[in-house]
Design an enzyme around this catalytic site. Structure first.
Site, PDB file in Angstrom:
ATOM      1  N   ASP A  54      49.893  50.169  66.366  1.00  0.00           N
ATOM      2  CA  ASP A  54      49.408  50.229  64.985  1.00  0.00           C
ATOM      3  C   ASP A  54      48.189  51.156  64.826  1.00  0.00           C
ATOM      4  O   ASP A  54      47.648  51.281  63.732  1.00  0.00           O
ATOM      5  CB  ASP A  54      49.096  48.810  64.482  1.00  0.00           C
TER       6      ASP A  54
ATOM      7  N   GLU B 246      46.628  44.642  56.265  1.00  0.00           N
ATOM      8  CA  GLU B 246      45.253  44.990  56.648  1.00  0.00           C
ATOM      9  C   GLU B 246      45.017  46.500  56.719  1.00  0.00           C
ATOM     10  O   GLU B 246      43.895  46.949  56.562  1.00  0.00           O
ATOM     11  CB  GLU B 246      44.909  44.353  57.994  1.00  0.00           C
TER      12      GLU B 246
ATOM     13  N   ARG C  37      45.873  48.956  54.737  1.00  0.00           N
ATOM     14  CA  ARG C  37      45.389  49.528  53.485  1.00  0.00           C
ATOM     15  C   ARG C  37      43.931  49.137  53.242  1.00  0.00           C
ATOM     16  O   ARG C  37      43.180  49.878  52.605  1.00  0.00           O
ATOM     17  CB  ARG C  37      46.306  49.101  52.327  1.00  0.00           C
TER      18      ARG C  37
ATOM     19  N   ASP D 242      48.031  40.258  56.672  1.00  0.00           N
ATOM     20  CA  ASP D 242      48.824  41.230  57.435  1.00  0.00           C
ATOM     21  C   ASP D 242      48.899  42.587  56.728  1.00  0.00           C
ATOM     22  O   ASP D 242      49.334  43.575  57.323  1.00  0.00           O
ATOM     23  CB  ASP D 242      50.229  40.657  57.681  1.00  0.00           C
TER      24      ASP D 242
ATOM     25  N   ASP E 130      47.790  44.582  65.836  1.00  0.00           N
ATOM     26  CA  ASP E 130      47.992  43.889  64.559  1.00  0.00           C
ATOM     27  C   ASP E 130      48.802  42.613  64.770  1.00  0.00           C
ATOM     28  O   ASP E 130      50.031  42.644  64.823  1.00  0.00           O
ATOM     29  CB  ASP E 130      48.712  44.835  63.580  1.00  0.00           C
TER      30      ASP E 130
ATOM     31  N   LYS F 285      52.130  37.278  62.295  1.00  0.00           N
ATOM     32  CA  LYS F 285      53.465  37.851  62.431  1.00  0.00           C
ATOM     33  C   LYS F 285      54.332  36.973  63.328  1.00  0.00           C
ATOM     34  O   LYS F 285      53.816  36.240  64.161  1.00  0.00           O
ATOM     35  CB  LYS F 285      53.359  39.242  63.090  1.00  0.00           C
TER      36      LYS F 285
HETATM   37  N1  BES Z   1      51.308  47.493  60.810  1.00  0.00           N
HETATM   38  C1  BES Z   1      52.105  46.839  59.828  1.00  0.00           C
HETATM   39  C2  BES Z   1      53.279  47.687  59.349  1.00  0.00           C
HETATM   40  C3  BES Z   1      54.425  47.836  60.307  1.00  0.00           C
HETATM   41  C4  BES Z   1      55.378  46.848  60.414  1.00  0.00           C
HETATM   42  C5  BES Z   1      54.576  48.991  61.028  1.00  0.00           C
HETATM   43  C6  BES Z   1      56.461  47.006  61.257  1.00  0.00           C
HETATM   44  C7  BES Z   1      55.669  49.163  61.851  1.00  0.00           C
HETATM   45  C8  BES Z   1      56.593  48.163  61.982  1.00  0.00           C
HETATM   46  C9  BES Z   1      51.263  46.501  58.616  1.00  0.00           C
HETATM   47  O1  BES Z   1      49.952  46.197  58.866  1.00  0.00           O
HETATM   48  C10 BES Z   1      51.893  45.299  57.990  1.00  0.00           C
HETATM   49  O2  BES Z   1      51.888  44.277  58.615  1.00  0.00           O
HETATM   50  N2  BES Z   1      52.419  45.449  56.790  1.00  0.00           N
HETATM   51  C11 BES Z   1      53.061  44.383  56.116  1.00  0.00           C
HETATM   52  C12 BES Z   1      52.637  44.406  54.687  1.00  0.00           C
HETATM   53  C13 BES Z   1      53.118  43.229  53.884  1.00  0.00           C
HETATM   54  C14 BES Z   1      52.382  41.982  54.330  1.00  0.00           C
HETATM   55  C15 BES Z   1      52.883  43.512  52.445  1.00  0.00           C
HETATM   56  C16 BES Z   1      54.569  44.602  56.231  1.00  0.00           C
HETATM   57  O3  BES Z   1      55.018  45.732  56.090  1.00  0.00           O
HETATM   58  O4  BES Z   1      55.273  43.634  56.512  1.00  0.00           O
HETATM   59 ZN    ZN Z   2      49.125  46.985  60.573  1.00  0.00          ZN
HETATM   60 MN    MN Z   3      49.699  44.126  59.332  1.00  0.00          MN
END
Ligand code: BES
Ligand code: ZN
Ligand code: MN
Length: 501
Positions: free
Chosen positions: A292, A353, A355, A351, A274, A281
């Site tokens: 991920d 993604e 869901r 990001d 991811d 990111k």
């Molecule tokens: N895979 C990430 C969630 C994640 C972040 C897991 C850090 C473990 C550590 C997910 O796909 C993501 O990027 N989520 C975003 C959502 C936001 C853009 C609403 C997040 O949590 O920052």
């Molecule tokens: Zn992710």
């Molecule tokens: Mn993500």
């Protein structure tokens, strides 16, 4: 990854011919029954050492006594347990892990442990044996296939014997060890998959790993890019657009239960890397986003364990797998996607993604008429902030299922903690232009992500495990080396075992 032999035996500590016998030492230098028995068999041979034992039995401290007269083992290790009243199964599991690593370092090849006689409130001998065996197996897991020089100990530990007080309990304890073995095997498999780097663990690799589990009770289908298009898994395809690797959609059917019994569906996020996509990111720790796909690894780990245990249930596994990259064709903020069930999604952040791909996986699973749906996903950074690494986030639409999973989390030590899903939270994912948008603002990020998922499960009892904080641990612990932990496997296996009996 091979696992050492663990068995149970009824017998006295002083009679054991192992390299090492482990005896607990409680607060105030008190011995437990097998220590007291050994004291009388050796003419109070431990007394002189107990006087010198200056840690007074604090949790995790050890004192080694070599060739004590009247015993058959090379050494006795007195293992500090601390206040017995504070002992829990989780602490017992950690203690077993800690001592196992220490003994292996010291060259012990075979060990007998007198740990099941410790009192843990509400736990049977079998419960304790299961926790101890898991602690041993999980603590010995390593992932060093990419190290040029093997780090393997020259004389690795080969066997552990759990000494129990009563012969009558051998049967039940043996079965508990069988459960621990299958659970540990599932956890270690999930860890292996999680620890593989993104250039090796691609969606195709996950598909191959799933296919390799197939047997006469487990049917595995791996759909490639074209079949995914034909199926109409358009949300998965949207996230895949920016990646050079084709997506995979993996469906597993395990038939251990009655014919016609509705399966329990296990759905996993298999995001093999991811980057965030166009909403990229930051660079720091982005390498960790190879983890991920740990939701899908948990699903595969549970199927492996179910097979090994001949679990008497029917299970349906559904895994959506892709990378999230920012190639020229990548999906973009502002794009609108129509998911498998017809729901339209406005992409506000590429990001978010997980869901999106789960939307298709959940809708597909729901269509198969499962009795319940449980999904596993490293879904939100917000969950890491809320619960850290101590518990997975637990959400869903069915109090009974949520309560049962919470209970299994506590019992297995693979914990989960509930968060509410009040209707009001659904407001946060309303879109001006589509049915829903894929982010709900800074507040309650883990909950609004679950609200998004709830739109794809229909009316079925459904629970969501956000394992973002628990799926990997870069510090390591007594029972998990640095990296993937296999979170979710023991929790849901415990739930499935309870619901089967
Ligand atoms: N895979 C990430 C969630 C994640 C972040 C897991 C850090 C473990 C550590 C997910 O796909 C993501 O990027 N989520 C975003 C959502 C936001 C853009 C609403 C997040 O949590 O920052
Ligand atoms: Zn992710
Ligand atoms: Mn993500």
């Amino acid at each position: 990854m091979s696992m050492i032999t663990i068995n149970a035996r009824a017998g006295n500590a002083e009679k054991q011919h192992h390299d090492t016998v482990v005896l607990p030492l409680l607060d105030g230098r008190n011995l437990t029954p097998s220590g007291i028995q050994l004291q009388s068999a050796t003419n109070n041979g431990l007394t002189a050492y107990l006087r010198k034992f200056d840690t007074s039995g604090a949790f995790g401290e050890t004192l080694t006594i070599y060739k004590l007269e009247g015993t058959n083992c090379e050494r006795i290790v007195l293992l500090g347990v601390g206040d017995e009243k504070k002992l829990t199964l989780a602490k017992l599991r950690n203690l077993a892990g800690k001592i196992t690593r220490q003994l292996q370092k010291g060259g012990t090849r075979s060990v007998a442990l007198c740990l099941t006689e410790l009192n843990v409130r509400g736990a049977s001998t079998s419960d304790k044996a299961r926790a101890i065996a898991e602690g041993i197996w999980l603590s010995l897991y390593t992932f060093d296939k990419y190290k040029s020089e093997a780090k393997e100990p020259a004389r690795p530990l080969k066997s552990a014997t759990l000494l129990i007080e009563s012969r009558r309990e051998l049967g039940a304890v043996g079965r508990a060890i069988d459960v621990a073995r299958a659970a540990s095997s599932g956890v270690c498999f999930a860890r292996d998959l999680g620890n593989e780097p993104g250039n090796i663990c691609t969606p195709a690799f996950l598909g191959e790993q799933a296919a390799a589990l197939a047997d006469d009770k487990l049917q595995v289908e791996v759909f490639g890019q074209q079949e995914i298009e034909e199926l109409g898994l358009t949300a998965l395809l949207a996230v895949n657009q920016g990646s050079a690797h084709d997506a995979r959609f993996i469906v597993l059917r395990y038939n251990g239960g009655q014919e016609g019994e509705a399966p329990i569906a296990l759905v996993g996020k298999g995001l093999t890397f991811d980057s965030g996509g166009i909403s990229i990111k930051p660079a720091a720790q982005m390498d960790e986003m190879k983890f991920d796909m740990c939701g899908s690894a948990a699903v595969l780990g549970i199927f492996k364990a179910a097979k090994e245990l001949a679990l008497p249930r029917n299970l349906l596994g559904v895994i959506a797998s892709t990378e999230n990259m920012s190639g020229a064709a990548a999906y973009k903020p502002g794009d609108i996607i129509t998911a498998y069930n017809g729901t339209t999604i406005e992409v506000q952040n590429t990001d978010a993604e997980g869901r999106i791909i789960l939307a298709d996986a959940l809708a597909y699973a729901a269509e198969q008429n499962p009795a319940q749906i449980i999904d596993f996903a490293t879904l939100t950074g917000a969950c890491v902030i809320a619960l850290g690494g101590q518990a997975s986030g637990l959400l869903g639409n069915d109090d009974k299922l949520t309560r049962a999973l919470k209970k299994s989390g506590d019992a297995s030590g693979d914990r989960a903690w509930p968060l509410p899903m009040y209707d009001e939270y659904q407001e946060q994912i309303k879109s001006n232009i589509a049915d829903i948008k894929n982010i709900g603002g800074r507040e309650a990020g883990t909950i609004t992500a679950a609200c998004f998922l709830s739109r794809f499960v229909g009316k079925r009892p459904w629970a969501h495990l956000d394992i973002a904080g628990t799926a990997w641990n870069m510090k390591g612990s007594d029972t998990a080396t640095k990296g993937a932990t296999g979170a979710g496997v023991r929790l849901v296996l415990d739930y499935l075992l309870r619901s089967a009996s």
